[in-house]
Design a protein around this motif. Sequence first.
Motif, PDB file in Angstrom:
ATOM      1  N   ASP A  16     -37.378  59.450  65.868  1.00 35.74           N
ATOM      2  CA  ASP A  16     -38.526  59.074  65.132  1.00 35.74           C
ATOM      3  C   ASP A  16     -38.222  59.920  63.800  1.00 35.74           C
ATOM      4  O   ASP A  16     -38.120  61.191  63.631  1.00 35.74           O
ATOM      5  N   ASP A  17     -38.487  59.011  62.604  1.00 36.89           N
ATOM      6  CA  ASP A  17     -38.556  59.596  61.387  1.00 36.89           C
ATOM      7  C   ASP A  17     -39.390  60.686  61.309  1.00 36.89           C
ATOM      8  O   ASP A  17     -39.357  61.669  60.417  1.00 36.89           O
ATOM      9  N   ASN A  18     -40.536  60.858  62.094  1.00 31.65           N
ATOM     10  CA  ASN A  18     -41.466  61.982  61.986  1.00 31.65           C
ATOM     11  C   ASN A  18     -40.984  62.980  62.689  1.00 31.65           C
ATOM     12  O   ASN A  18     -41.889  64.179  62.684  1.00 31.65           O
ATOM     13  N   GLY A  19     -40.035  63.154  63.463  1.00 25.89           N
ATOM     14  CA  GLY A  19     -39.589  64.428  64.459  1.00 25.89           C
ATOM     15  C   GLY A  19     -39.489  65.659  63.534  1.00 25.89           C
ATOM     16  O   GLY A  19     -39.861  66.770  63.966  1.00 25.89           O
ATOM     17  N   TRP A  20     -38.793  65.558  62.401  1.00 30.66           N
ATOM     18  CA  TRP A  20     -38.462  66.848  61.570  1.00 30.66           C
ATOM     19  C   TRP A  20     -39.768  67.103  61.058  1.00 30.66           C
ATOM     20  O   TRP A  20     -40.034  68.669  61.314  1.00 30.66           O
ATOM     21  N   PRO A  67     -34.822  66.787  66.471  1.00 36.50           N
ATOM     22  CA  PRO A  67     -34.828  65.646  65.453  1.00 36.50           C
ATOM     23  C   PRO A  67     -33.643  65.621  64.687  1.00 36.50           C
ATOM     24  O   PRO A  67     -32.825  66.483  64.532  1.00 36.50           O
ATOM     25  N   ASP A  68     -33.351  64.468  64.009  1.00 40.48           N
ATOM     26  CA  ASP A  68     -32.007  64.250  63.379  1.00 40.48           C
ATOM     27  C   ASP A  68     -31.641  65.375  62.292  1.00 40.48           C
ATOM     28  O   ASP A  68     -30.723  65.722  62.243  1.00 40.48           O
ATOM     29  N   ALA A  75     -25.259  70.953  64.067  1.00 46.47           N
ATOM     30  CA  ALA A  75     -23.924  70.474  63.976  1.00 46.47           C
ATOM     31  C   ALA A  75     -22.819  70.880  63.007  1.00 46.47           C
ATOM     32  O   ALA A  75     -21.780  70.797  62.822  1.00 46.47           O
ATOM     33  N   ALA A  76     -23.629  71.020  61.615  1.00 45.70           N
ATOM     34  CA  ALA A  76     -22.845  71.205  60.389  1.00 45.70           C
ATOM     35  C   ALA A  76     -22.192  72.883  60.589  1.00 45.70           C
ATOM     36  O   ALA A  76     -21.443  73.212  59.419  1.00 45.70           O
ATOM     37  N   GLN A  77     -22.704  73.710  61.299  1.00 42.62           N
ATOM     38  CA  GLN A  77     -22.213  74.790  61.219  1.00 42.62           C
ATOM     39  C   GLN A  77     -20.720  75.105  62.016  1.00 42.62           C
ATOM     40  O   GLN A  77     -20.542  74.559  62.961  1.00 42.62           O
ATOM     41  N   ILE A  78     -19.968  76.109  61.349  1.00 43.99           N
ATOM     42  CA  ILE A  78     -18.658  76.413  61.769  1.00 43.99           C
ATOM     43  C   ILE A  78     -19.094  77.258  63.060  1.00 43.99           C
ATOM     44  O   ILE A  78     -19.811  78.264  62.775  1.00 43.99           O
ATOM     45  N   PRO A  79     -18.386  77.048  64.322  1.00 43.02           N
ATOM     46  CA  PRO A  79     -18.588  78.181  65.255  1.00 43.02           C
ATOM     47  C   PRO A  79     -18.432  79.356  64.982  1.00 43.02           C
ATOM     48  O   PRO A  79     -17.166  79.748  64.492  1.00 43.02           O
TER      49      PRO A  79
END
Length: 149
Positions: A16-20, A67-68, A75-79
């Motif tokens: 849902d676009d409203n999730g964030w 949410p997206d 996901a953008a973080q380097i472990p």
Amino acid sequence: MSTATVPGVTARDHDDDNGWPRLVEAVRASGQYDTPAEAERVTRTVLAALGAHVIGDERVDLARALPDEAARLIAAQIPATHRLTAARFVDEVASRTPGATPATARWDVSSVLSVLPPLIGDDLVTRILTQLPPGYALLFGRADLSPAA
């Protein structure tokens, strides 16, 4: 997934676009932040820090459950190459937040992480806590029942 919910936020909000905005509002209410902008800043900072420390299937499942926009932050973080204690994790968040103290950073971390269990489910929270050092349970709003090291 858990059937518990954060008011206004459901586990299906990632579709849902409203999730964030709903997640940010849940953090705003949890942390009693004055503005949505402040709550969004805190949410972004804490999720980015968390994304570096949750790895493997748990990281993938965490991103899928959120949410997206939150998923992208994770996901953008380097472990990270080393595991931080809960106290060092809070210190890391403080270092990413201008003007933060250890006490305000702990508040910020708890305000974000405590709204996640109803979204991601108790099983995933348990899996995440299993891979992190002792002390994180309290940040997620759970009793820390692990034996002292």
